[in-house]
Design a protein around this motif. Structure first.
Motif, mmCIF file in Angstrom:
data_model
loop_
_atom_site.group_PDB
_atom_site.id
_atom_site.type_symbol
_atom_site.label_atom_id
_atom_site.label_comp_id
_atom_site.label_asym_id
_atom_site.label_seq_id
_atom_site.Cartn_x
_atom_site.Cartn_y
_atom_site.Cartn_z
ATOM 1 N N PRO A 1 -10.994 62.527 4.567
ATOM 2 C CA PRO A 1 -10.093 62.366 5.719
ATOM 3 C C PRO A 1 -10.165 60.934 6.249
ATOM 4 O O PRO A 1 -11.241 60.336 6.307
ATOM 5 C CB PRO A 1 -10.634 63.372 6.742
ATOM 6 C CG PRO A 1 -11.392 64.369 5.929
ATOM 7 C CD PRO A 1 -11.979 63.618 4.779
ATOM 8 N N LEU A 2 -9.000 60.376 6.618
ATOM 9 C CA LEU A 2 -8.927 58.988 7.073
ATOM 10 C C LEU A 2 -8.237 58.916 8.433
ATOM 11 O O LEU A 2 -7.292 59.666 8.705
ATOM 12 C CB LEU A 2 -8.147 58.130 6.065
ATOM 13 C CG LEU A 2 -8.683 58.090 4.627
ATOM 14 C CD1 LEU A 2 -7.739 57.290 3.741
ATOM 15 C CD2 LEU A 2 -10.077 57.492 4.593
ATOM 16 N N THR A 3 -8.694 57.990 9.267
ATOM 17 C CA THR A 3 -8.090 57.744 10.577
ATOM 18 C C THR A 3 -7.705 56.271 10.679
ATOM 19 O O THR A 3 -7.942 55.478 9.767
ATOM 20 C CB THR A 3 -9.072 58.104 11.705
ATOM 21 O OG1 THR A 3 -10.205 57.215 11.639
ATOM 22 C CG2 THR A 3 -9.559 59.541 11.569
ATOM 23 N N ASP A 4 -7.134 55.901 11.810
ATOM 24 C CA ASP A 4 -6.767 54.494 12.025
ATOM 25 C C ASP A 4 -7.978 53.575 11.943
ATOM 26 O O ASP A 4 -7.864 52.427 11.518
ATOM 27 C CB ASP A 4 -6.106 54.342 13.397
ATOM 28 C CG ASP A 4 -4.655 54.814 13.385
ATOM 29 O OD1 ASP A 4 -4.104 54.985 12.287
ATOM 30 O OD2 ASP A 4 -4.088 55.010 14.460
ATOM 31 N N ALA A 5 -9.147 54.079 12.368
ATOM 32 C CA ALA A 5 -10.354 53.258 12.306
ATOM 33 C C ALA A 5 -10.688 52.891 10.862
ATOM 34 O O ALA A 5 -11.135 51.767 10.572
ATOM 35 C CB ALA A 5 -11.519 54.004 12.949
ATOM 36 N N ASP A 6 -10.459 53.822 9.932
ATOM 37 C CA ASP A 6 -10.725 53.544 8.515
ATOM 38 C C ASP A 6 -9.743 52.533 7.952
ATOM 39 O O ASP A 6 -10.079 51.755 7.064
ATOM 40 C CB ASP A 6 -10.650 54.841 7.699
ATOM 41 C CG ASP A 6 -11.696 55.855 8.117
ATOM 42 O OD1 ASP A 6 -12.868 55.482 8.189
ATOM 43 O OD2 ASP A 6 -11.320 57.000 8.386
ATOM 44 N N LEU A 7 -8.509 52.542 8.464
ATOM 45 C CA LEU A 7 -7.454 51.697 7.906
ATOM 46 C C LEU A 7 -7.183 50.455 8.745
ATOM 47 O O LEU A 7 -6.189 49.766 8.529
ATOM 48 C CB LEU A 7 -6.156 52.517 7.800
ATOM 49 C CG LEU A 7 -6.233 53.784 6.952
ATOM 50 C CD1 LEU A 7 -4.939 54.594 7.087
ATOM 51 C CD2 LEU A 7 -6.478 53.450 5.495
ATOM 52 N N SER A 8 -8.054 50.171 9.703
ATOM 53 C CA SER A 8 -7.793 49.086 10.647
ATOM 54 C C SER A 8 -7.596 47.742 9.969
ATOM 55 O O SER A 8 -6.857 46.889 10.474
ATOM 56 C CB SER A 8 -8.940 48.999 11.665
ATOM 57 O OG SER A 8 -10.169 48.756 10.997
ATOM 58 N N LEU A 9 -8.253 47.527 8.811
ATOM 59 C CA LEU A 9 -8.107 46.249 8.114
ATOM 60 C C LEU A 9 -6.665 46.016 7.660
ATOM 61 O O LEU A 9 -6.210 44.878 7.554
ATOM 62 C CB LEU A 9 -9.035 46.189 6.899
ATOM 63 C CG LEU A 9 -10.519 45.953 7.188
ATOM 64 C CD1 LEU A 9 -11.323 46.109 5.913
ATOM 65 C CD2 LEU A 9 -10.747 44.573 7.782
ATOM 66 N N PHE A 10 -5.931 47.104 7.400
ATOM 67 C CA PHE A 10 -4.585 46.981 6.865
ATOM 68 C C PHE A 10 -3.514 47.035 7.953
ATOM 69 O O PHE A 10 -2.348 46.799 7.670
ATOM 70 C CB PHE A 10 -4.311 48.097 5.857
ATOM 71 C CG PHE A 10 -5.263 48.121 4.708
ATOM 72 C CD1 PHE A 10 -5.104 47.258 3.644
ATOM 73 C CD2 PHE A 10 -6.340 48.999 4.685
ATOM 74 C CE1 PHE A 10 -5.979 47.273 2.577
ATOM 75 C CE2 PHE A 10 -7.221 49.021 3.622
ATOM 76 C CZ PHE A 10 -7.045 48.150 2.566
ATOM 77 N N LEU A 11 -3.888 47.378 9.168
ATOM 78 C CA LEU A 11 -2.901 47.671 10.196
ATOM 79 C C LEU A 11 -2.866 46.589 11.269
ATOM 80 O O LEU A 11 -3.901 46.117 11.728
ATOM 81 C CB LEU A 11 -3.210 49.019 10.860
ATOM 82 C CG LEU A 11 -3.321 50.231 9.923
ATOM 83 C CD1 LEU A 11 -3.732 51.462 10.719
ATOM 84 C CD2 LEU A 11 -2.019 50.474 9.195
#
Length: 776
Positions: free
Chosen positions: A301-311
């Motif tokens: 499971p992924l959240t915004d915290a996991d994808l913060s580098l891309f966002l």
């Protein structure tokens, strides 16, 4: 001492003597055994030392520190067809050696860095096998190596073609002689410690690298599957942010005698430590030149915290756990990553995908299609949809493009079955139920649309059922088009067509609206418009304190729909109803501009017609509604004349039948010119011309009437009949609409004026409206 006692004593003596002899025999045996074991072990150890010395002597005989490094360099150069440079070699007694500084140079690309540069190479070998003319290296360890693969200008790689046969045999000369000795080479295990692998393209000034590479091969056979395990770091830059991914992998590899087209990985398990929980992948690879990759990945499971580098900003999406299976291939010298087939499973969501990624220019495209899944409960993925209370089933089909570090969607399609949703809160919101259809977007959401095969929409007290139609908005063309081919409004069949040009321009926006209703109820239609308005903009508290008899007109002028300043189209209905009159085959056709408050710029044309109907209770309506009192002045006058006994008009002031009522008007800057207005009936006929200034609230109109089927109670005066002698009136209504003046005129031309108006007719035959009417 008796005989028995002597005999007993003698027996004990014999037993003691037996055990004494047994002890001495055992003692001697153990002592002899220990001495023999020590001698044997000593002999074995001496023999081992002798063999080791012999093996070392043999090794030194054939290989010495002075020429072994050159021997290794020659053999490697022969196998790789590349220059090999070895700094020095240190032989360590009995079974190890170290090579200090090894270089494999590149001759394919000018000024290219070495293919391989290692600070140290350690060898651990089995010295006994040299007696069998075999060099058995048990382990090779490359410490801190740097392996650099470069691209040629044509995109091909400078990887050497390895001649494995020359690498499997070493030829040595016996010192002091010209005699050559051939040795078979066998290597079991390979290790890389803290290595760096780089893929560079000097022509595009790009570098991709793996760092901290640790790799181990067990019982490596270059032409058969061999087990391996590895770990390394991948680093890259995304929007000025450094991304680092730790990778662990293990599986089976077959180098296929370094025929890279036959190289393969099998059952390779990979862990990507990219997020808080690792991504687990099971991977198969074939062919180094054009790699075919098949893999299965378990995504946590992924959240915004996991994808913060891309966002740049949060998505507010909680991606659920997913499983992905894919078949892919790298083409065009690793420039083109093609996903032939990808399957994704997450709960009840199942998706198929394919796509391409062009690594040389960081562009790509992809297609994703899902099976139908339940929409209810998906607010746990995206909380923003909770307010819509989605239900039913949905499916997604989309095409995406990645370019200039941005993702766009040329095509997005969302299909729904038996869907329900609520949008907005004003007036209870837009309540959708039992909907089946498709919502779509094209050209990166520049075109939005929907196609509905059935559904129900409830807005306030209005219920649209059995809705079937489509609607599309293009931001590029700045245009909206829509057609509800069939529906029911509060149980009444209807059809609607709409085109809005210059959609985003407030003053140049042009709305074409075409409407069919089986029964056009003017009051019900007003209620529908009212529900639409307050559902969109919310309830508006009126500040109007005007209680005059013209308050209605001021409300209309100030409430003109500024959203559609330019409006054209038509309305057609099988029947028409209102508090004033009813009829059949109702048509109205309009082309208006300046339809904005307060109506000072209103210009254009309007034509209308209704047939075979009834005008309801003229007298009562005229008395109750002041605006109708103005319009019905002739009938009021007639009523007063009837009361005076001049003549009887029967039902004229009650329910009056008519054959046709037609109207043509022109508008110019808020003033309405009555081009032609007439009614033809068996009891009553009338015609009118003139103008109405809605802005100034003034009017100037002339009205001619003629009555049929009346019973006179006496002779009528000349000013009460037309030239034919039929009862008639003619008058002019003018000045303020709130208190109009009525000027009686001679009615002698009333019949002629009415016939003239009927013959002139109106400007349209309503053919477009008639074609729009559904065929029965």
């Amino acid at each position: 001492m008796s005989g028995k006692q002597a005999e007993k004593k003698n027996k004990k003596g014999k037993i003691k003597s037996f055990f004494s002899k047994l002890y001495k025999a055992l003692k001697k045996f153990v002592k002899g055994t220990i001495k023999l074991s020590i001698k044997t072990l000593t002999f074995f150890m001496l023999f081992m030392v002798f063999l080791a010395a012999l093996g070392w002597a043999m090794f030194i005989k054939y290989f010495n520190a002075q020429d072994v490094s050159q021997l290794i360099a020659d053999q490697m150069q022969s196998a790789l067809a590349r220059p090999v440079v070895i700094g020095s070699l240190e032989l360590q007694f009995f079974n190890s050696a170290k090579i200090k500084k090894m270089l494999i140079l590149d001759t394919e690309i000018p000024n290219a860095p070495p293919l391989l540069e290692a600070e140290e190479v350690s060898l651990r070998y089995n010295i006994w096998d040299i007696l069998k003319k075999e060099i058995h290296i048990e382990e090779v360890t490359l410490k801190n190596p740097k392996i650099i693969i470069s691209k040629n200008e044509d995109g091909s790689l400078n990887m050497p073609v390895i001649d494995i046969s020359s690498a499997r045999q070493i030829v040595s000369k016996t010192p002091g002689t010209n005699k050559e000795e051939s040795f078979k080479v066998r290597i079991d295990d390979w290790k890389i410690v803290n290595g760096t692998f780089m893929l560079r393209d000097d022509f595009k000034n790009t570098v991709h690298a793996l760092y901290d590479v640790d790799m181990e091969f067990r019982n490596l056979n270059f032409n058969a599957p061999s087990n391996f395990k590895t770990g390394f770091l991948m680093r890259n830059v995304w929007q000025d942010k450094m991304i680092e991914v730790a990778v662990k992998a293990g599986g089976s590899v077959n180098f296929s005698n370094f025929d890279w087209s036959r190289f393969n990985l099998r059952n390779t398990n990979v862990e990507l430590a990219f997020f808080d929980k690792p991504i687990k992948i099971r991977l198969d690879v074939d062919n180094v030149y054009t790699p075919f990759l098949s893999f299965t990945a378990d995504i946590p499971p992924l959240t915004d915290a996991d994808l913060s580098l891309f966002l740049n900003k949060p998505l507010n999406i909680n991606f659920p756990q997913m499983k992905i299976s894919a078949n892919t291939v790298l083409k065009r010298s690793y420039h083109h990553f093609s996903v032939n087939k990808l399957q994704l499973t997450s709960g009840d969501i199942k998706a198929d995908a394919s796509g391409n990624l062009y690594l040389d220019r960081l562009e790509g495209d992809f297609n994703v299609k899902t099976d139908f899944f339940k929409m209810e409960g998906k607010e746990t993925i995206y909380a923003g949809i909770k307010k819509f209370n989605l239900k039913g089933n949905g499916a997604v089909n989309l095409k995406g493009v990645f370019k200039d570090k941005k993702v766009t969607f040329p095509e997005v399609e969302v299909s729904v079955k038996n869907a329900a949703a609520k949008i907005g809160n004003y007036n209870g919101g837009w309540n959708i139920s039992d909907a089946t259809g498709v919502l779509y977007a094209k050209d990166g959401f520049k075109t939005l649309g929907t196609k509905v095969s059935t559904g129900i929409l409830k807005i306030g007290q209005q219920v649209f059922s059995e809705v079937k139609g489509d609607c599309e908005y293009s931001s590029k063309a700045n245009k909206l088009t829509g057609l509800v081919s069939s529906a029911k409004l509060n149980g009444v069949p209807m059809k609607v067509g709409t085109t809005i040009s210059n959609f985003r321009h407030k003053t140049r926006r042009k709305v074409e609206a075409n409407l069919y209703m089986q029964n056009f109820d003017i009051v019900g239609f007003y209620d529908t418009i009212f529900d639409f308005v307050i559902t969109i903009v919310g309830p508006v508290k009126s500040k109007n304190t005007d209680n005059s008899n013209m308050a209605w007109l001021r409300v209309i002028k100030n409430g003109l729909p500024a959203f559609m300043p330019n409006l054209n189209g038509f309305i057609v209905a099988d029947t028409f109803t209102s508090p004033v009159l009813s009829g059949n085959n109702f048509y109205t056709e309009f082309n208006l501009t300046g339809l904005i408050p307060p109506g000072s710029k209103l210009s254009g044309t309007l034509d209308a017609q209704v047939s075979n109907g009834v005008i309801y209770q003229l007298e009562r309506k005229a008395e109750e509604e002041k605006v109708l009192g103005v319009a019905f002045q002739p009938f009021i006058v007639m009523h007063r004349m009837e009361k005076a006994g001049t003549f009887r008009v029967g039902r004229v002031l009650k329910d009056v039948n008519y054959n046709k009522i037609s109207l043509s008007t022109d508008f110019k800057n808020g003033t309405m010119d009555i081009v032609n207005f007439f009614s033809d009936g068996s009891t009553l006929a009338f015609a009118a011309t003139g103008e109405v200034n809605w802005l100034a609230e003034r009017l100037n109109a002339t009205i001619w009437t003629i009555f049929k089927n009346t019973s006179r109670s006496g002779a009528l005066a000349e000013n009460l009949t037309d030239a034919s002698g039929a009862p008639a009136l003619a008058f002019r209504v003018h000045d303020s609409m709130s208190s109009p003046k009525v000027e009686m005129l001679k009615p002698r031309t009333s019949g002629a004026e009415i016939r003239k108006a009927i013959n002139r007719g109106i400007r349209t035959d309503f053919s477009a409206a008639e074609k729009f009417r559904p065929k029965k």
